[in-house]
Design a protein around this motif. Structure first.
Motif, mmCIF file in Angstrom:
data_model
loop_
_atom_site.group_PDB
_atom_site.id
_atom_site.type_symbol
_atom_site.label_atom_id
_atom_site.label_comp_id
_atom_site.label_asym_id
_atom_site.label_seq_id
_atom_site.Cartn_x
_atom_site.Cartn_y
_atom_site.Cartn_z
ATOM 1 N N LYS A 13 0.842 -1.189 0.000
ATOM 2 C CA LYS A 13 0.000 0.000 0.000
ATOM 3 C C LYS A 13 0.882 1.246 0.000
ATOM 4 N N ASP A 14 1.405 1.605 -1.158
ATOM 5 C CA ASP A 14 2.204 2.817 -1.219
ATOM 6 C C ASP A 14 1.378 4.022 -1.645
ATOM 7 N N LEU A 15 0.065 3.877 -1.657
ATOM 8 C CA LEU A 15 -0.859 4.990 -1.854
ATOM 9 C C LEU A 15 -2.036 4.777 -0.915
ATOM 10 N N LEU A 16 -2.417 5.817 -0.200
ATOM 11 C CA LEU A 16 -3.599 5.782 0.654
ATOM 12 C C LEU A 16 -4.499 6.941 0.261
ATOM 13 N N SER A 194 -8.274 -2.712 0.990
ATOM 14 C CA SER A 194 -8.407 -1.480 0.223
ATOM 15 C C SER A 194 -7.215 -0.557 0.405
ATOM 16 N N ILE A 195 -7.216 0.530 -0.380
ATOM 17 C CA ILE A 195 -6.215 1.589 -0.198
ATOM 18 C C ILE A 195 -6.885 2.869 0.305
ATOM 19 N N TRP A 196 -8.070 2.737 0.910
ATOM 20 C CA TRP A 196 -8.723 3.880 1.545
ATOM 21 C C TRP A 196 -8.212 4.028 2.974
ATOM 22 N N LEU A 197 -8.000 5.263 3.402
ATOM 23 C CA LEU A 197 -7.692 5.502 4.803
ATOM 24 C C LEU A 197 -8.840 5.025 5.679
#
Length: 320
Positions: A13-16, A194-197
């Motif tokens: 997860k290098d994007l949130l 997921s990549i959602w905060l």
């Protein structure tokens, strides 16, 4: 074929992502469609094991309920920090189904913004309101920086913002990092997948609005922002309870209960014969010859899918 990431493409997860629209999901905005994870032509599957997607839909649609909201302005914001690498503005907010729709060849996104986040990650924000884009190419943005406003430009038939997430050029589902078509429906921890905060809750359909009217409204009136009267005339032509829902599926039930100051006046249940992205149902009575008795009238609209209640709205009007 649905755009599903290749195996191993999302190892970390290098994007949130934060929520890309400044509204409250479930109150004044909602998710109309998710990423289609089924690669078979003509088949759809979203991350929640439902069918809330169009075939080959490669993004997430954050929608508002009425055009009144579009006119008032609902802000689209950067979901993560990065640099603006592309944008377009100036296209009209016209339904792509309208005869007045402009030529959309190569412009399906309408007015929009593309942001690079590094590491091969891009986010794209589409269908924004004409003249609303407030960033420039090359500009650095933080998470939550305003980009523009929700609209209906490009290939859109309802007001929303379509968010596409790409990693190394491939469209990916921000709700589910699991790679490959075999993961079209795998239940698990939403935060882990997921990549959602903060992953938005999965809502498979439900009621968007309800109200009273003096006649059966049209879907165009409801989409524009039909106001339910707080006070109705005893001599109104009729009293009608209406409900507006999204993501209706074959077999869903819409029940409407109409009550007056002396108790229940009537009720009606309609079973959907086919799936519909938007559903408008109404039930009411013509005004008695002597007029409606003074008092409070209540309407209850319920959207059911089997044993599950997807939504319930209650509305009132006072006759005096």
């Amino acid at each position: 074929m649905a755009a599903v990431a290749a195996p191993g493409a999302l190892a970390a997860k290098d994007l949130l992502l934060g929520q890309p629209v400044d509204c409250t999901l479930g109150r004044n905005c909602y998710i109309q469609q998710y990423f289609d994870r089924d690669p078979a032509e003509g088949a759809v599957a979203d991350h929640g094991c439902g069918s809330l997607a169009n075939d080959d839909h490669g993004g997430t649609d954050f929608a508002v309920i009425t055009m009144q909201q579009v006119k008032a302005g609902v802000t689209v914001v950067a979901a993560a920090p990065g640099t603006v690498v592309g944008l377009r503005d100036g296209m009209p907010d016209v339904s792509s189904l309208s005869p007045a729709a402009p030529d959309l060849e190569g412009k399906d996104c309408g007015n929009g913004v593309v942001i690079s986040h590094g590491g091969g990650w891009l986010t794209q924000y589409c269908h924004m309101r004409q003249g609303s884009v407030v960033v420039e190419k090359g500009q650095r943005v933080a998470m939550g920086t305003p980009l523009g406003l929700i609209g209906m430009s490009g290939r859109a038939s309802f007001p929303h913002m379509h968010l596409t997430v790409r990693h190394n050029g491939e469209k990916v589902d921000p709700f589910d990092l699991t790679a490959g078509p075999s993961a079209a429906c795998v239940q698990g921890d939403a935060a882990e997948k997921s990549i959602w905060l903060e992953p938005p809750a999965y809502i498979p359909g439900g009621l968007l609005s309800a109200g009273f009217a003096q006649e059966v409204p049209t879907i165009a009136q409801v989409r524009d922002g039909l106001n339910s009267p707080a006070v109705s005339s005893p001599k109104a032509p009729a009293l009608v309870v209406w409900g507006y829902a999204f993501a209706g599926q074959t077999g869903d039930e819409i029940e409407i209960i109409f009550e007056g100051p002396e108790g229940e006046i009537g009720r009606h249940t309609d079973t959907l014969k086919k799936s519909q992205p938007f559903v408008l149902r109404a039930y009411g009575k013509r005004t008695p010859e002597a007029g409606w008795p003074w008092g409070v009238y209540r309407g209850t609209v319920i959207h059911r899918r089997g044993a599950q209640e997807l939504g319930r709205r209650m509305v009132e009007t006072e006759v005096n």
